[in-house]
Design a protein around this motif. Sequence first.
Motif, PDB file in Angstrom:
ATOM      1  N   GLY A 143      24.964  32.533  24.504  1.00 57.25           N
ATOM      2  CA  GLY A 143      23.755  32.380  25.142  1.00 57.25           C
ATOM      3  C   GLY A 143      23.622  32.783  26.619  1.00 57.25           C
ATOM      4  N   VAL A 144      24.688  33.319  27.143  1.00 54.48           N
ATOM      5  CA  VAL A 144      24.924  33.984  28.418  1.00 54.48           C
ATOM      6  C   VAL A 144      23.796  35.261  28.413  1.00 54.48           C
ATOM      7  CG1 VAL A 144      26.194  34.785  30.298  1.00 54.48           C
ATOM      8  CG2 VAL A 144      27.064  32.877  28.898  1.00 54.48           C
ATOM      9  N   PRO A 145      22.733  35.078  29.418  1.00 52.29           N
ATOM     10  CA  PRO A 145      22.039  36.166  29.409  1.00 52.29           C
ATOM     11  C   PRO A 145      22.476  37.295  30.096  1.00 52.29           C
ATOM     12  CG  PRO A 145      21.032  34.116  30.594  1.00 52.29           C
ATOM     13  CD  PRO A 145      22.422  33.726  30.161  1.00 52.29           C
ATOM     14  N   PRO A 146      22.285  38.575  29.719  1.00 56.39           N
ATOM     15  CA  PRO A 146      22.811  39.769  30.011  1.00 56.39           C
ATOM     16  C   PRO A 146      22.841  40.127  31.771  1.00 56.39           C
ATOM     17  CG  PRO A 146      21.958  40.291  28.050  1.00 56.39           C
ATOM     18  CD  PRO A 146      21.462  38.859  28.645  1.00 56.39           C
ATOM     19  N   GLU A 147      21.898  39.630  32.150  1.00 53.93           N
ATOM     20  CA  GLU A 147      21.575  39.794  33.599  1.00 53.93           C
ATOM     21  C   GLU A 147      22.461  39.039  34.525  1.00 53.93           C
ATOM     22  OE1 GLU A 147      18.265  36.942  31.875  1.00 53.93           O
ATOM     23  OE2 GLU A 147      19.032  39.107  31.548  1.00 53.93           O
ATOM     24  N   THR A 148      23.108  38.029  33.759  1.00 52.63           N
ATOM     25  CA  THR A 148      24.203  37.395  34.637  1.00 52.63           C
ATOM     26  C   THR A 148      25.289  38.453  35.130  1.00 52.63           C
ATOM     27  OG1 THR A 148      23.804  35.384  33.143  1.00 52.63           O
ATOM     28  CG2 THR A 148      25.936  35.559  34.429  1.00 52.63           C
ATOM     29  N   PHE A 149      25.240  39.500  34.516  1.00 55.03           N
ATOM     30  CA  PHE A 149      26.472  40.464  34.856  1.00 55.03           C
ATOM     31  C   PHE A 149      25.909  41.543  35.578  1.00 55.03           C
ATOM     32  CE2 PHE A 149      27.803  37.898  31.149  1.00 55.03           C
ATOM     33  CZ  PHE A 149      28.998  37.297  31.440  1.00 55.03           C
ATOM     34  N   ALA A 150      24.515  41.721  35.907  1.00 60.40           N
ATOM     35  CA  ALA A 150      23.936  42.732  36.449  1.00 60.40           C
ATOM     36  C   ALA A 150      24.709  43.469  37.513  1.00 60.40           C
ATOM     37  CB  ALA A 150      22.560  42.523  36.774  1.00 60.40           C
ATOM     38  N   ASP A 151      25.224  42.777  38.509  1.00 55.40           N
ATOM     39  CA  ASP A 151      26.190  43.369  39.472  1.00 55.40           C
ATOM     40  C   ASP A 151      27.490  43.570  39.338  1.00 55.40           C
ATOM     41  OD1 ASP A 151      23.985  43.148  41.008  1.00 55.40           O
ATOM     42  OD2 ASP A 151      24.387  41.058  41.807  1.00 55.40           O
ATOM     43  N   HIS A 152      28.033  43.572  37.955  1.00 53.78           N
ATOM     44  CA  HIS A 152      29.290  43.637  37.370  1.00 53.78           C
ATOM     45  C   HIS A 152      29.534  45.165  36.391  1.00 53.78           C
ATOM     46  CE1 HIS A 152      29.059  39.525  38.495  1.00 53.78           C
ATOM     47  NE2 HIS A 152      30.366  39.635  38.893  1.00 53.78           N
ATOM     48  N   THR A 153      30.905  45.688  36.683  1.00 49.27           N
ATOM     49  CA  THR A 153      30.975  46.642  35.858  1.00 49.27           C
ATOM     50  C   THR A 153      32.143  46.293  35.013  1.00 49.27           C
ATOM     51  OG1 THR A 153      32.333  47.728  37.506  1.00 49.27           O
ATOM     52  CG2 THR A 153      30.076  48.718  37.086  1.00 49.27           C
ATOM     53  N   PHE A 154      32.314  46.988  33.757  1.00 49.95           N
ATOM     54  CA  PHE A 154      33.390  46.341  32.971  1.00 49.95           C
ATOM     55  C   PHE A 154      34.394  47.522  32.633  1.00 49.95           C
ATOM     56  CE2 PHE A 154      29.684  44.056  31.466  1.00 49.95           C
ATOM     57  CZ  PHE A 154      30.040  42.470  31.518  1.00 49.95           C
ATOM     58  N   TRP A 155      35.727  47.323  32.734  1.00 50.68           N
ATOM     59  CA  TRP A 155      36.707  48.264  32.635  1.00 50.68           C
ATOM     60  C   TRP A 155      37.790  47.879  31.548  1.00 50.68           C
ATOM     61  CZ3 TRP A 155      36.361  51.933  36.271  1.00 50.68           C
ATOM     62  CH2 TRP A 155      35.386  52.031  37.189  1.00 50.68           C
ATOM     63  N   GLU A 156      38.264  49.059  30.803  1.00 45.89           N
ATOM     64  CA  GLU A 156      39.340  48.670  29.868  1.00 45.89           C
ATOM     65  C   GLU A 156      40.643  49.399  30.454  1.00 45.89           C
ATOM     66  OE1 GLU A 156      40.170  48.848  24.980  1.00 45.89           O
ATOM     67  OE2 GLU A 156      39.297  50.767  26.119  1.00 45.89           O
ATOM     68  N   ARG A 157      42.027  48.510  30.236  1.00 47.05           N
ATOM     69  CA  ARG A 157      43.010  48.905  30.592  1.00 47.05           C
ATOM     70  C   ARG A 157      44.038  48.339  29.429  1.00 47.05           C
ATOM     71  NH1 ARG A 157      47.256  47.616  35.475  1.00 47.05           N
ATOM     72  NH2 ARG A 157      48.800  49.178  34.718  1.00 47.05           N
ATOM     73  N   GLY A 158      44.581  49.449  28.668  1.00 52.26           N
ATOM     74  CA  GLY A 158      45.280  48.795  27.621  1.00 52.26           C
ATOM     75  C   GLY A 158      44.554  49.031  26.499  1.00 52.26           C
ATOM     76  N   ALA A 159      44.792  48.470  25.308  1.00 49.86           N
ATOM     77  CA  ALA A 159      43.986  48.409  24.146  1.00 49.86           C
ATOM     78  C   ALA A 159      43.317  47.255  23.989  1.00 49.86           C
ATOM     79  CB  ALA A 159      44.863  48.587  22.986  1.00 49.86           C
ATOM     80  N   GLY A 160      41.983  47.369  24.488  1.00 49.87           N
ATOM     81  CA  GLY A 160      40.979  45.978  24.236  1.00 49.87           C
ATOM     82  C   GLY A 160      41.167  45.101  25.461  1.00 49.87           C
ATOM     83  N   LYS A 161      41.850  45.214  26.284  1.00 48.11           N
ATOM     84  CA  LYS A 161      41.823  44.255  27.538  1.00 48.11           C
ATOM     85  C   LYS A 161      40.809  44.817  28.491  1.00 48.11           C
ATOM     86  CE  LYS A 161      46.665  43.518  27.001  1.00 48.11           C
ATOM     87  NZ  LYS A 161      48.082  44.192  27.374  1.00 48.11           N
ATOM     88  N   ILE A 162      39.623  44.094  28.536  1.00 46.85           N
ATOM     89  CA  ILE A 162      38.409  44.203  29.409  1.00 46.85           C
ATOM     90  C   ILE A 162      38.599  43.297  30.602  1.00 46.85           C
ATOM     91  CG2 ILE A 162      36.047  44.331  29.354  1.00 46.85           C
ATOM     92  CD1 ILE A 162      37.366  46.104  27.173  1.00 46.85           C
ATOM     93  N   TRP A 163      38.476  44.233  31.673  1.00 42.07           N
ATOM     94  CA  TRP A 163      38.343  43.408  32.958  1.00 42.07           C
ATOM     95  C   TRP A 163      36.778  43.610  33.611  1.00 42.07           C
ATOM     96  CZ3 TRP A 163      42.897  42.569  36.192  1.00 42.07           C
ATOM     97  CH2 TRP A 163      44.048  42.612  35.570  1.00 42.07           C
ATOM     98  N   LEU A 164      36.387  42.646  34.292  1.00 40.75           N
ATOM     99  CA  LEU A 164      35.142  42.358  35.100  1.00 40.75           C
ATOM    100  C   LEU A 164      35.428  42.733  36.477  1.00 40.75           C
ATOM    101  CD1 LEU A 164      31.992  41.539  34.750  1.00 40.75           C
ATOM    102  CD2 LEU A 164      33.133  39.411  35.708  1.00 40.75           C
ATOM    103  N   TYR A 165      34.483  43.719  37.347  1.00 36.19           N
ATOM    104  CA  TYR A 165      34.636  43.933  38.553  1.00 36.19           C
ATOM    105  C   TYR A 165      33.311  43.751  39.155  1.00 36.19           C
ATOM    106  CZ  TYR A 165      35.599  46.310  42.969  1.00 36.19           C
ATOM    107  OH  TYR A 165      35.821  46.724  44.427  1.00 36.19           O
ATOM    108  N   ARG A 166      33.367  43.009  40.448  1.00 36.31           N
ATOM    109  CA  ARG A 166      31.796  43.263  40.957  1.00 36.31           C
ATOM    110  C   ARG A 166      31.676  44.179  41.905  1.00 36.31           C
ATOM    111  NH1 ARG A 166      27.902  38.588  42.234  1.00 36.31           N
ATOM    112  NH2 ARG A 166      26.606  39.709  43.740  1.00 36.31           N
ATOM    113  N   GLY A 167      31.008  45.458  41.609  1.00 41.52           N
ATOM    114  CA  GLY A 167      30.864  46.490  42.126  1.00 41.52           C
ATOM    115  C   GLY A 167      30.926  47.818  41.323  1.00 41.52           C
TER     116      GLY A 167
END
Length: 168
Positions: free
Chosen positions: A38-62
């Motif tokens: 139930g976390v609204p998508p706009e919660t992550f509006a200022d963040h980008t998502f990155w993958e390194r390795g198989a399925g390891k997702i990272w979050l970065y503000r910027g």
Amino acid sequence: MSNDSTQFTRLPETADEREDEGRATREEVLDFWAERFGVPPETFADHTFWERGAGKIWLYRGDPPSPVDVEGLGMTFLRTRQEHWKPTLEAVQRFGDHATKNVIHLSEGEATAFAAGHDQELDWEGDWGYLVVTHDLAGQVEPIGVGLYVYGELRSQVPKGRRRDLDD
């Protein structure tokens, strides 16, 4: 673009932009957090998502350029490329206060056992699977980690190196 375990590659926005069929998209990550917790998508509006390795997702503000050849970028956020996606402890502790679904609140004794890595038989009326686990800290409800609820049992997902014995 194939997966390169030495680089962070920004997730594509949608499936139409995806070149690697196994890679999650930003849209899928946002949908997962909205549908499961139930976390609204706009919660992550200022963040980008990155993958390194198989399925390891990272979050970065910027928004750095992609791909990025660094050892760490933001915080680990989500594990994909498995049957059930799993949020990380860090992600739940940072964003779990936005969760309105699949949240289990523990008493002091239950929270102490959870932090120590113990599995517990608990009643839960919600969905099975990964849950945001909360407890009262300093008069506030705070997310303390990720639990896996199956067969009447809450299984602590606190990594071994992060477990704490909080008994007096």
